[in-house]
Design an enzyme around this catalytic site. Structure first.
Site, PDB file in Angstrom:
ATOM      1  N   ASP A  61      72.218  64.664  22.878  1.00  0.00           N
ATOM      2  CA  ASP A  61      72.186  63.457  23.415  1.00  0.00           C
ATOM      3  C   ASP A  61      70.852  63.000  23.706  1.00  0.00           C
ATOM      4  O   ASP A  61      69.785  63.329  22.789  1.00  0.00           O
ATOM      5  CB  ASP A  61      72.620  63.576  24.734  1.00  0.00           C
ATOM      6  CG  ASP A  61      73.594  62.303  25.089  1.00  0.00           C
ATOM      7  OD1 ASP A  61      73.004  61.308  25.565  1.00  0.00           O
ATOM      8  OD2 ASP A  61      74.909  62.300  25.064  1.00  0.00           O
ATOM      9  N   HIS A  93      71.698  59.043  29.861  1.00  0.00           N
ATOM     10  CA  HIS A  93      72.869  59.300  29.101  1.00  0.00           C
ATOM     11  C   HIS A  93      73.167  60.500  28.888  1.00  0.00           C
ATOM     12  O   HIS A  93      74.431  61.272  29.489  1.00  0.00           O
ATOM     13  CB  HIS A  93      72.912  58.458  27.845  1.00  0.00           C
ATOM     14  CG  HIS A  93      74.203  58.488  27.097  1.00  0.00           C
ATOM     15  ND1 HIS A  93      74.442  59.371  26.171  1.00  0.00           N
ATOM     16  CD2 HIS A  93      75.083  57.552  26.902  1.00  0.00           C
ATOM     17  CE1 HIS A  93      75.610  59.172  25.770  1.00  0.00           C
ATOM     18  NE2 HIS A  93      76.177  57.898  26.272  1.00  0.00           N
ATOM     19  N   ASN A 125      83.509  52.768  21.114  1.00  0.00           N
ATOM     20  CA  ASN A 125      83.581  51.887  21.967  1.00  0.00           C
ATOM     21  C   ASN A 125      83.858  50.567  21.659  1.00  0.00           C
ATOM     22  O   ASN A 125      83.819  49.451  22.339  1.00  0.00           O
ATOM     23  CB  ASN A 125      82.452  51.621  22.844  1.00  0.00           C
ATOM     24  CG  ASN A 125      82.079  53.387  23.662  1.00  0.00           C
ATOM     25  OD1 ASN A 125      82.997  53.812  23.940  1.00  0.00           O
ATOM     26  ND2 ASN A 125      81.045  53.456  23.956  1.00  0.00           N
ATOM     27  N   SER A 173      81.854  57.866  25.697  1.00  0.00           N
ATOM     28  CA  SER A 173      80.777  59.079  25.885  1.00  0.00           C
ATOM     29  C   SER A 173      81.048  59.903  26.896  1.00  0.00           C
ATOM     30  O   SER A 173      80.587  60.821  27.106  1.00  0.00           O
ATOM     31  CB  SER A 173      79.355  58.088  26.058  1.00  0.00           C
ATOM     32  OG  SER A 173      78.729  57.780  24.910  1.00  0.00           O
TER      33      SER A 173
END
Length: 413
Positions: free
Chosen positions: A159, A192, A287, A349
């Site tokens: 990430d 994130h 998404n 996520s």
């Protein structure tokens, strides 16, 4: 024929970012706790330097202690000044020239008018900052399963990095790797990656923040910083290298809260090799809120994770297709964030690390199982939603830790 390497983006659909502040109370070494009672409000009375000594009269200097002389504060003098306003002290903060007392309106005014008093302020209450258990952690049954054995397994988060030093995240047993130009894996200017890591392993029982799926801080973590702080795209070839770093670090479970619309033969083959080699790969379904495939989630070697809300209903943004395998909480998920804060975020996520965290938790209790066996157990025990059996919206359903552990206790590996 090999298709072009695609751009892979972090999958993040943000609804709210809630930074939580920590309140701190500072007290001197000799402060005593005095419970509040009655109708009067408690105040802190700050005396002017030397005024409490002056209140004792000209003979005071002969019996003042060295500490009183240094601090220019005398408890006896402070008590004498308080008695003038008919006030009974509750406590003294000697080092700060402050007395603490409950005051009614008349007493408060009298002290404010006293030329020996610098100021009077209300003594604000402070409360235990108890941690909260995000709804998703309960939904996936994590609190029902002991994570005492998670030191025998490692999860990898690919990430934007990791807020090393966050008070609610493990600081020991964490390793990492950062791609060139992205800075250190132990920093996360985006947030994130830290959010994802918190869902997997935020510390429980420390009375702050949140709780992750694995809350004892025993779970091994390997962080790969594949995105820079702006979350700029990366490539499939980089992702392959990232998973290799996870493998080299001894990780068994890999979370990939990222994806792209194009597939790659090289990437697909690599995923299959990693999976067949004993790694469980988990990725966000996407998404876009459409039936489009997202990669790496839609490779057969990867568990594609859809998102549900707190009512266990598929999130409107969650992609739905034949490769969706399982679901996890992904709407308004509260977790750790950059700069040692917290945030509530939404997206597949956020759903993916719930599944990855549960996989590590379940596998820690059944280490002889293969990645395929753990995967099968998670699917067999997921809470069925939507159409009976597997469907394109939820896959097999919402992942459940306790149900999977019980299933393996009976069926073994």
């Amino acid at each position: 024929m090999m298709q072009p390497i695609q751009k892979i983006l972090p999958l993040l659909f943000t609804v709210t970012a809630l930074a939580l502040s920590v309140q701190q109370a500072v007290a001197s070494d000799n402060e005593e706790f005095m419970p509040l009672s009655g109708d009067d409000t408690q105040y802190m009375i700050k005396f002017k330097p030397g005024s409490t000594i002056k209140a004792l009269g000209p003979e005071a200097d002969s019996y003042l202690s060295a500490g009183e002389r240094k601090q220019k504060f005398s408890r006896k003098g402070a008590m004498a000044l308080l008695r003038q306003a008919q006030v009974q002290e509750a406590n003294h903060l000697d080092a700060f020239g402050v007395s603490v007392a409950k005051l009614n309106a008349q007493q408060l005014q009298a002290l404010k008018n006293n030329p020996m008093v610098d100021y009077v302020e209300e003594d604000p209450k402070r409360y235990l900052l108890a941690e909260s258990v995000p709804y998703g952690i309960t939904m996936v049954q994590a609190p029902q399963v002991s994570d005492a054995m998670t030191s025998n397994i490692k999860a990898c988060v690919i990430d934007t990095g990791y807020n090393y030093g966050h008070p609610d995240l493990p600081g020991s047993g964490v390793t990492g790797y950062a791609f060139s130009g992205h800075g250190s894996w132990s920093t996360d200017g985006n947030g994130h990656g830290t959010h994802v890591a918190g869902t997997i392993a935020a510390i429980g029982g420390n009375n702050i923040g949140v709780v992750g799926v694995n809350r004892s801080a025993k779970l091994g973590l390997h962080i790969v910083k594949i995105f820079n702080d702006s979350g700029k795209w990366t490539t499939a070839s980089n992702l392959i290298q990232a998973i290799q770093s996870c493998k080299n670090a001894g990780a068994s479970v890999v979370n990939m809260s990222l994806g792209g619309s194009s597939s790659s033969t090289t990437e697909s083959n690599a995923m299959t090799n990693f999976y067949n080699g004993g790694m469980l790969l988990v990725a966000a379904a996407g998404n876009a809120g459409t039936s489009a495939f997202s990669y790496p989630a839609s490779y057969s070697a990867v568990m594609s994770v859809a998102a549900v809300n707190s009512s266990k209903v598929r999130a409107s943004f969650s992609q739905y297709n034949s490769q969706v395998e399982i679901s996890g909480p992904g709407v308004s998920v509260n977790s750790t964030y950059k700069n040692s804060t917290y945030a509530s975020l939404s997206g597949t996520s956020m759903a993916s690390p719930h599944v990855a965290g549960v996989a590590a938790l379940v596998w820690s209790q059944h280490r002889t199982c293969s990645a395929a066996k753990i995967r099968a157990a998670l699917n067999a025990t997921a809470e069925d939603r939507g159409t009976a059996g597997r469907d394109t919206q939820y896959g097999w359903g919402i992942v459940r830790a306790k149900a999977a552990v019980d299933y393996l206790n009976v069926n073994r590996c």
